[in-house]
Write an enzyme that holds these catalytic residues in place. Structure first.
Site, short mmCIF file in Angstrom:
data_model
loop_
_atom_site.label_atom_id
_atom_site.label_comp_id
_atom_site.label_asym_id
_atom_site.label_seq_id
_atom_site.Cartn_x
_atom_site.Cartn_y
_atom_site.Cartn_z
N GLY A 1 23.06 8.37 19.12
CA GLY A 1 24.42 8.03 18.67
C GLY A 1 24.49 6.70 17.94
CB ALA A 2 22.09 3.90 17.51
CE LYS B 1 17.67 7.91 16.87
NZ LYS B 1 18.85 7.80 17.76
CB SER B 2 20.81 11.61 11.98
OG SER B 2 20.28 11.78 13.23
CB THR B 3 24.50 8.28 9.97
OG1 THR B 3 25.04 9.10 11.02
CG2 THR B 3 25.56 8.01 8.93
NE ARG C 1 23.34 17.50 18.50
CZ ARG C 1 22.65 16.36 18.40
NH1 ARG C 1 22.42 15.83 17.21
NH2 ARG C 1 22.19 15.76 19.48
NE ARG D 1 26.00 13.45 17.83
CZ ARG D 1 24.77 13.04 18.10
NH1 ARG D 1 24.12 12.28 17.22
NH2 ARG D 1 24.17 13.35 19.24
NE ARG E 1 21.99 13.89 23.90
CZ ARG E 1 21.27 14.18 22.82
NH1 ARG E 1 21.24 13.36 21.80
NH2 ARG E 1 20.60 15.31 22.75
CG ASN F 1 25.09 1.86 12.24
OD1 ASN F 1 25.78 1.44 11.31
ND2 ASN F 1 25.04 3.14 12.56
#
Ligand code: ATP
Ligand SMILES: Nc1nc2c(ncn2[C@@H]2O[C@H](COP(=O)(O)O)[C@@H](O)[C@H]2O)c(=O)[nH]1
Length: 199
Positions: free
Chosen positions: A14-15, A17-19, A44, A137, A148, A171
């Site tokens: 949720g930090a 990373k993927s974004t 997902r 999300r 998590r 972030n």
């Protein structure tokens, strides 16, 4: 294989990373390649098999681990995850910068290999912000969310261990964080672009 240094992006779920890595790969599509991990978690909505992850059963994953096909693997929030040798080799064969999005167990295990990546930790500004992002999300059950968040507390301490990461990026504002990520990687980006221009 000689080539650009891979990049490890780690940090709590949720930090962002993927974004951040999706932004990077969109801006520099001929520079970066994503190491597609294997996982036993369910896809997902919107995720694609072979693009976001290789979705496999526990039996298949365990058999491949036993067969020595993974550089590293871990259990996170009750599911198995792992980076296959093939995932990294596929990217490196194209002379691209290989990006690995892995948890802190993966970071520890990669440190025992000869991959020699640049280690970047993406951290949230606070636990409260992290929880809000994960809830908003809408991908996790309450049980998964709690697991998590628990892992995130451990990760936030882990990231402070001296020498664990080359760079820690908080972030908070997405554009600021993205700017810092690019700044960290600009030397490697330019090297790959230069090779691309001369070939
Ligand atoms: N700077 C930001 N400000 C506000 N929202 C953000 C920011 N960065 C990411 N988000 C949002 O936070 C959520 C979590 O981000 P993301 O899915 O990229 O995290 P992650 O670190 O990849 O998580 P996981 O490890 O679970 O895959 C997403 O909904 C994303 O849109
Ligand atoms: N050690 C590894 N960790 C991995 C790998 N692929 C992803 N991850 C990490 O798992 C969590 C959860 O991911 P999610 O997609 O279910 O939200 C996150 O921290 C990822 O960085 C891997 O191959 N090895």
């Amino acid at each position: 294989m000689a080539g650009p240094r891979p990049v490890v992006l780690s940090g709590p779920s949720g930090a962002g990373k993927s974004t951040l890595l999706k932004k990077l790969m969109k801006e520099y599509d001929s520079v970066f390649g994503f190491s597609v991990s294997h996982t036993t978690r369910n896809p997902r909505p919107g995720e694609e098999n072979g693009k976001d992850y290789h979705y496999v059963t526990r039996e298949v994953m365990q058999a491949r681990i036993d067969n020595g096909e993974f550089i590293e693997n871990a259990v996170f929030s009750g599911n198995m995850y792992g980076t296959s040798k093939a995932a990294v080799q596929d990217v490196q064969a194209k002379n691209l910068i290989c990006i690995l999005d892995i948890d802190m167990q993966g970071v520890r295990n990669i440190k025992r290999t000869d991959l020699s990546p640049i280690y970047i930790s993406i951290q949230p500004p606070s636990m409260a912000v992290l929880e809000k992002r994960l809830r908003d999300r809408k991908t996790e059950s309450e049980e998964s969310l709690q697991k998590r968040l628990h892992a995130a507390k451990v990760d936030m301490e882990f990231s402070k261990e001296p020498g664990m990461f080359d760079v820690i990026i908080i972030n908070e504002d997405l554009e600021d964080a993205y700017g810092k990520l690019k700044e960290t990687l600009i030397e490697e980006i330019n090297k790959v672009k230069k090779v691309g221009m001369s070939s």
